[in-house]
Design a protein around this motif. Structure first.
Motif, PDB file in Angstrom:
ATOM      1  N   TYR A 186       0.898  -1.274   0.055  1.00  0.00           N
ATOM      2  CA  TYR A 186       0.114   0.016  -0.054  1.00  0.00           C
ATOM      3  C   TYR A 186       0.724   1.155  -0.117  1.00  0.00           C
ATOM      4  O   TYR A 186       0.550   2.235  -0.652  1.00  0.00           O
ATOM      5  N   GLU A 198      -0.600  -1.456  -4.206  1.00  0.00           N
ATOM      6  CA  GLU A 198      -1.901  -1.918  -3.833  1.00  0.00           C
ATOM      7  C   GLU A 198      -2.922  -0.830  -3.081  1.00  0.00           C
ATOM      8  O   GLU A 198      -2.336  -0.106  -2.594  1.00  0.00           O
ATOM      9  N   HIS A 199      -4.059  -1.250  -3.096  1.00  0.00           N
ATOM     10  CA  HIS A 199      -5.081  -0.656  -2.175  1.00  0.00           C
ATOM     11  C   HIS A 199      -5.067  -1.131  -0.889  1.00  0.00           C
ATOM     12  O   HIS A 199      -4.386  -2.336  -0.909  1.00  0.00           O
ATOM     13  N   THR A 252      -5.941  -5.327  -3.189  1.00  0.00           N
ATOM     14  CA  THR A 252      -6.064  -5.406  -4.875  1.00  0.00           C
ATOM     15  C   THR A 252      -5.199  -4.400  -5.360  1.00  0.00           C
ATOM     16  O   THR A 252      -4.659  -3.609  -4.881  1.00  0.00           O
ATOM     17  N   ALA A 282      -2.871  -1.922  -7.615  1.00  0.00           N
ATOM     18  CA  ALA A 282      -3.330  -0.491  -7.872  1.00  0.00           C
ATOM     19  C   ALA A 282      -2.063   0.159  -8.747  1.00  0.00           C
ATOM     20  O   ALA A 282      -1.032  -0.668  -8.835  1.00  0.00           O
ATOM     21  N   THR A 283      -2.272   1.226  -9.122  1.00  0.00           N
ATOM     22  CA  THR A 283      -1.227   1.937  -9.905  1.00  0.00           C
ATOM     23  C   THR A 283      -0.917   3.244  -9.483  1.00  0.00           C
ATOM     24  O   THR A 283      -0.961   4.360 -10.120  1.00  0.00           O
ATOM     25  N   GLY A 284      -0.707   3.425  -7.980  1.00  0.00           N
ATOM     26  CA  GLY A 284      -0.314   4.557  -7.551  1.00  0.00           C
ATOM     27  C   GLY A 284       1.045   4.949  -7.743  1.00  0.00           C
ATOM     28  O   GLY A 284       1.868   4.333  -8.439  1.00  0.00           O
ATOM     29  N   ARG A 290      -2.709  10.118  -1.321  1.00  0.00           N
ATOM     30  CA  ARG A 290      -3.597   9.221  -0.704  1.00  0.00           C
ATOM     31  C   ARG A 290      -3.364   9.193   0.826  1.00  0.00           C
ATOM     32  O   ARG A 290      -2.215   9.639   1.341  1.00  0.00           O
TER      33      ARG A 290
END
Length: 389
Positions: A86, A91-92, A96, A98-100, A157
């Motif tokens: 995260y 990941e979220h 799941t 993520a593409t952060g 985020r």
């Protein structure tokens, strides 16, 4: 901690007696690199030679480092792996994909650029694991800083501690630091032991800087000097950028003098980086920074522009000190922002950033006299002083 701070500690605007001078050093002689000209938010060095674009260098660094980072994080126990995933934006919170944004990769890019400056493309390729180790240490500090500063947003985020809690954020940071040292311990490259020792010493300096910074935040505004916050900035920011450059040089087979000069380059560039970071923390666009406008002022952070303003001896300094002496009240951010600017804090920080980059470029010319070979490092130095987020 101040081993490479060879210029005089600058006086704040309007405060002739606010700051004692630091240990002076010799004036920088003429070199193959021109002195930086002001530009962007804090001034920047002369443009890097053609073919060296910071965005390309940073993207390339990510391509080298991301596989190493993912492999290292994948080795963690599942509970820590989820938190780390995260934090890096992979990941979220529910696990799941993520593409952060995993960050700009400035520090690993410096490792690779320093290795390339000394040893060419072969030096760069050999230093990928070391670059990932430096990035792991950087992220360990981010996780801990967010907990201590109670920052709620990073990279657009929610911060890890707000999602998973303080214990998970702290322990994941500890695990990232351990992964960094394990990566170097398992690296067969002959420079790995020296790099591990240097990185470990840097972590101690980072922790000392954070401890000093925390102590400063609990003191009254009039009790904090500019010399103190400059020393904290070198320990917290300059040290790791200097270490990144030194580690890259070690992996390329540099001699002791070259390693020392590249460490000095990184430290001075790191000081410029922190000065600009503090300017952005007050005047940056929230849509670009990912943080609310005035958040640093609301938190009463004693950043470099703020302390320069507080020690300026101006009427605006007295107004700012009065604001900082009491708890934040909603709507005061704009008043505090104006006070810092009127007291000269913004102009001082921008001027200091340009001066620090001039010193950085001088140190770089000692280790890498050829501007073409130093182009990658110059491009990164320009990037950190022209950025807006």
């Amino acid at each position: 901690m101040a081993e490479f701070m060879t210029e005089t500690t600058p006086r704040p605007p309007g405060g002739p007696d606010a700051v004692p001078t630091a240990r002076p050093g010799p004036a920088a002689p003429a070199t193959a690199f021109p002195r930086p000209a002001p530009g962007g938010p804090g001034g920047a060095p002369a443009a890097a030679p053609d073919g060296h674009d910071a965005a390309v260098i940073l993207d390339r660094a990510r391509s080298y480092v991301d596989p190493e980072l993912r492999s290292a994080v994948a080795s963690l126990p599942s509970s820590l792996r989820r938190v780390a995933g995260y934090h890096f934006g992979w990941e979220h919170a529910d696990g799941t994909p993520a593409t952060g944004n995993a960050g700009k990769a400035i520090r690993p890019a410096l490792v690779l650029a320093a290795a390339e400056a000394i040893g060419g493309a072969r030096g760069r390729a050999a230093a990928a694991r070391a670059a990932a180790a430096v990035e792991l240490v950087h992220n360990f500090t981010l996780l801990h800083d967010d907990v201590m500063d109670r920052d709620t947003t990073r990279r657009h985020r929610p911060t890890v501690w707000t999602v998973f809690g303080d214990p998970d954020a702290i322990l994941t940071g500890d695990a990232l630091q351990a992964l960094a040292l394990r990566m170097l311990a398992e690296d067969p490259h002959p420079a790995a032991p020296a790099a591990a020792a240097r990185l470990a010493a840097c972590v101690v300096e980072l922790c000392a800087g954070q401890q000093a910074d925390t102590a400063l935040e609990s003191r009254a505004p009039h009790e904090v000097t500019l010399a103190e916050v400059l020393a904290v900035a070198e320990a917290k920011t300059g040290a790791l950028l200097g270490c990144a450059c030194a580690v890259g040089a070690l992996y390329a087979g540099a001699d002791e003098e070259e390693v020392r000069a590249l460490d000095a380059f990184g430290r001075q560039a790191g000081m410029a980086f922190q000065l600009i970071d503090d300017v952005i923390g007050i005047w940056g666009d929230p849509e670009r920074t990912g943080k609310p406008a005035g958040a640093d002022l609301a938190a009463r952070k004693k950043s470099l522009p703020v302390v320069a303003a507080l020690t300026s001896g101006t009427p605006a300094a007295a107004e700012l000190a009065d604001l900082y002496a009491r708890p934040h009240q909603e709507g005061e951010e704009e008043r505090a922002t104006v006070a810092v600017e009127r007291a000269g804090g913004r102009d001082w920080a921008q001027s200091q950033a340009a001066d620090r980059m001039a010193q950085a470029v001088h140190e770089l010319s000692r280790a890498v006299p050829d501007p073409a070979a130093a182009g990658g490092l110059l491009a990164l130095a320009e990037f950190v002083t022209r950025r807006t987020s």
